[in-house]
Design a protein around this motif. Structure first.
Motif, mmCIF file in Angstrom:
data_model
loop_
_atom_site.group_PDB
_atom_site.id
_atom_site.type_symbol
_atom_site.label_atom_id
_atom_site.label_comp_id
_atom_site.label_asym_id
_atom_site.label_seq_id
_atom_site.Cartn_x
_atom_site.Cartn_y
_atom_site.Cartn_z
ATOM 1 N N LEU A 47 0.806 -1.228 0.011
ATOM 2 C CA LEU A 47 0.012 0.066 -0.232
ATOM 3 C C LEU A 47 0.768 1.241 0.159
ATOM 4 N N ILE A 48 2.012 1.253 0.712
ATOM 5 C CA ILE A 48 2.892 2.288 0.778
ATOM 6 C C ILE A 48 3.555 2.601 -0.631
ATOM 7 N N ASN A 49 3.804 1.358 -1.239
ATOM 8 C CA ASN A 49 4.436 1.411 -2.596
ATOM 9 C C ASN A 49 3.319 2.262 -3.608
ATOM 10 N N PRO A 96 11.098 -2.269 -13.798
ATOM 11 C CA PRO A 96 10.049 -1.087 -13.495
ATOM 12 C C PRO A 96 10.469 0.174 -12.998
ATOM 13 N N GLN A 97 11.358 -0.281 -12.069
ATOM 14 C CA GLN A 97 11.682 1.049 -11.166
ATOM 15 C C GLN A 97 12.649 2.131 -11.948
ATOM 16 N N LEU A 98 13.678 1.311 -12.486
ATOM 17 C CA LEU A 98 14.547 2.002 -13.444
ATOM 18 C C LEU A 98 13.781 2.650 -14.488
ATOM 19 N N SER A 99 12.986 1.731 -15.244
ATOM 20 C CA SER A 99 12.116 2.495 -16.207
ATOM 21 C C SER A 99 11.417 3.715 -16.055
ATOM 22 N N PHE A 124 12.461 5.925 -6.317
ATOM 23 C CA PHE A 124 13.629 4.878 -5.518
ATOM 24 C C PHE A 124 13.023 4.520 -4.230
ATOM 25 N N LEU A 125 12.150 5.320 -3.870
ATOM 26 C CA LEU A 125 11.624 4.691 -2.463
ATOM 27 C C LEU A 125 10.682 3.712 -2.596
ATOM 28 N N ILE A 126 10.205 3.218 -3.860
ATOM 29 C CA ILE A 126 9.309 1.888 -3.782
ATOM 30 C C ILE A 126 9.945 0.910 -3.473
ATOM 31 N N GLN A 127 9.542 0.123 -2.566
ATOM 32 C CA GLN A 127 10.285 -1.190 -1.703
ATOM 33 C C GLN A 127 9.904 -2.369 -2.819
ATOM 34 N N ARG A 128 10.858 -3.296 -2.557
ATOM 35 C CA ARG A 128 10.996 -4.402 -3.450
ATOM 36 C C ARG A 128 10.053 -5.262 -2.862
ATOM 37 N N ILE A 129 9.004 -6.177 -3.658
ATOM 38 C CA ILE A 129 7.986 -7.148 -3.012
ATOM 39 C C ILE A 129 8.376 -8.380 -3.765
ATOM 40 N N ILE A 141 2.289 -5.978 -9.491
ATOM 41 C CA ILE A 141 3.101 -6.520 -8.349
ATOM 42 C C ILE A 141 2.703 -6.131 -7.234
ATOM 43 N N ASN A 142 2.326 -5.025 -6.943
ATOM 44 C CA ASN A 142 1.960 -4.530 -5.406
ATOM 45 C C ASN A 142 0.292 -4.763 -5.252
ATOM 46 N N SER A 143 -0.285 -5.511 -6.018
ATOM 47 C CA SER A 143 -1.820 -5.822 -5.857
ATOM 48 C C SER A 143 -2.016 -7.009 -5.988
ATOM 49 N N THR A 144 -3.027 -7.478 -5.008
ATOM 50 C CA THR A 144 -3.626 -8.875 -5.226
ATOM 51 C C THR A 144 -5.138 -8.708 -6.100
ATOM 52 N N ASP A 145 -5.728 -9.824 -6.140
ATOM 53 C CA ASP A 145 -7.053 -9.898 -6.927
ATOM 54 C C ASP A 145 -7.962 -9.076 -6.118
ATOM 55 N N SER A 146 -7.970 -8.816 -4.511
ATOM 56 C CA SER A 146 -8.762 -8.327 -3.760
ATOM 57 C C SER A 146 -8.599 -6.809 -3.454
ATOM 58 N N THR A 147 -7.183 -6.446 -3.862
ATOM 59 C CA THR A 147 -6.818 -5.052 -3.760
ATOM 60 C C THR A 147 -6.511 -4.316 -5.111
#
Length: 452
Positions: free
Chosen positions: A8-10, A75-78, A188-193, A125-131
């Motif tokens: 969610l923070i990402n 994706p981050q560097l992109s 760059f603050l997006i954390q790796r999942i 990447i940062n989501s599921t079917d429910s989110t």
């Protein structure tokens, strides 16, 4: 729980980064034709309309290579490198040259395809079917706030300017460049999942740039083969009956995107009848467009979850809203306003030009745009759930091609001809959407009956 909080923070970081980037870029697009007219330079002969036509034309073609770029560098560097190109485009207006203007326009078209592919990748990447619905809504809302903040800044800076001087231009574009760069570095603050379970073949393709063994296998595969397969799939989807019907509606969103993001603001700024505050009204118009987008996106996103009456009523509301806006613009704005020189136009339309009517039209343009886009995203996501990437690639391809065409003809057509084109395409596009929705509902009913 911890993983969910991190994702969610990402999403918030991703949304805020895009908000800052597009606060700068969309504001730039909204004012650039007006700014270009004010240049006191014999060395510059560019057109903001031509620049946007190049950007959207290259953007559409670059959708074919963007997935491979994201797969190689992640994706981050992109996001970061694409964002730097956007910042370079904005910075170019500090001291513009014709060659640099059009060169960076081509580069932004390529960067746009990579940027939006990476955005969709990170959102997945940062989501599921429910989110995924919640996260998409958060991202949309944050992105639309870019229309509000950027244009508010322009209004504050230019509300009392009858002429945009070189110093005025440089002050604004230096500020916009800094805002854009801040958004870039936020990525760059997006954390790796890390995946919680071994990913399937489909999910592996959504994790480019991962250092795990499984992702290394994916990245080491022939990227040209992956790109070719994705291209073939997109062509197959583009030829389906439902997508062909929806393509008319998608084309309409490209035309009206051009109008509200570039042409209408230029028209308002060119109306001498609005007095010495006409240039500042460009920013105020953008604010009202943003309010319409945010209100419509939030309202129809909620209504779409209920889906009690289907998507057709929302699309019909969007068409009615836009038709009302086009009629009022036809009455209120001079026909030569899109093509007027830096001195503006003294012509008037059928009623005395009214600032309140002009701003009401801005709000209606944003509201109607949100009607069409929310329902198109909904129906495409529903129909092509298993092939969402190539389906949305077709969406972006059609939309960006028609936007490029619209920016090109905006150099030559008077306002009433541009409005007529949108009326005709919007009417046909709405009818085609109705048919596509009917096909989807019929198919769903047949599937439910077969399951019973």
């Amino acid at each position: 729980m911890l993983q969910g909080r991190k994702t969610l923070i990402n999403i918030f970081i991703l949304g805020i980064g895009f908000m800052l980037m597009f606060t700068a870029f969309q504001t730039c697009g909204n004012i650039e034709q007006t700014v270009i007219k004010s240049f006191n330079s014999s060395e510059f002969h560019g057109s903001g309309y031509n620049s946007m036509a190049i950007i959207y034309g290259v953007f559409s073609a670059s959708n074919l290579i963007a997935p491979s770029v994201v797969a190689v560098i992640g994706p981050q560097l992109s996001l970061f490198f694409s964002g730097l190109v956007y910042s370079g485009y904005i910075a170019m207006f500090i001291h513009p040259f014709t060659w640099s203007f059009y060169t960076v326009s081509v580069l932004v078209g390529i960067a746009a395809a990579v940027l939006w592919t990476a955005q969709g990748n990170l959102l997945t990447i940062n989501s599921t079917d429910s989110t995924i619905g919640r996260n998409s809504g958060i991202f949309w809302a944050l992105l639309q706030f870019s229309l509000f903040f950027g244009n508010l800044y322009i209004y504050v800076q230019w509300h009392d300017k009858a002429h945009i001087s070189d110093k005025d231009r440089q002050t604004v574009f230096i500020s916009l460049t800094v805002i854009s760069l801040v958004g870039n570095f936020l990525f760059f603050l997006i954390q790796r999942i890390e995946p919680e379970a071994p990913p399937s073949e489909a999910s592996e393709s959504l994790l480019p740039g991962d250092n795990s063994e499984s992702s290394s296998v994916v990245v080491s595969q022939s990227l040209s083969t992956q790109a070719l397969n994705a291209f073939k799939k997109a062509i197959q989807l583009a030829m389906t009956k439902e997508m062909l019907l929806l393509s008319v509606s998608i084309a309409y969103t490209g035309l009206e995107l051009t109008f509200y993001s570039g042409v209408y603001g230029t028209c308002i700024g060119a109306m001498n009848q609005f007095g010495e505050h006409a240039k500042g009204l460009i920013g105020l118009s953008g604010i009202f467009i943003g309010i319409g987008e945010i209100l419509g996106g939030s309202l129809f996103g909620i209504l779409n979850q209920w889906n009690r009456w289907g998507r057709n009523p929302v699309v019909f509301l969007g068409l009615a809203t836009h038709f009302l806006a086009f009629y009022l613009i036809f009455l209120n704005i001079a026909s030569d306003a899109p093509l007027a020189p830096e001195e503006g136009t003294d012509l008037r339309s059928f009623i005395p030009p009214n600032v309140n009517v002009a701003l009401l039209c801005s709000f209606l343009l944003g509201l109607g745009d949100s009607c069409f886009n929310t329902q198109l995203l909904s129906i495409i996501g529903f129909m092509y759930r298993d092939d969402s990437a190539p389906a949305f690639a077709v969406f972006k391809f059609v939309q960006s091609i028609t936007a490029a065409v619209a920016f090109f003809y905006s150099n030559y057509l008077l306002l009433h001809w541009q409005l007529l084109i949108m009326v005709l395409v919007g009417f046909v596009g709405t009818l085609s959407f109705f048919v596509a929705e009917w096909l989807v509902v019929s198919h769903q009913r047949n599937s439910d009956y077969d399951s019973i």
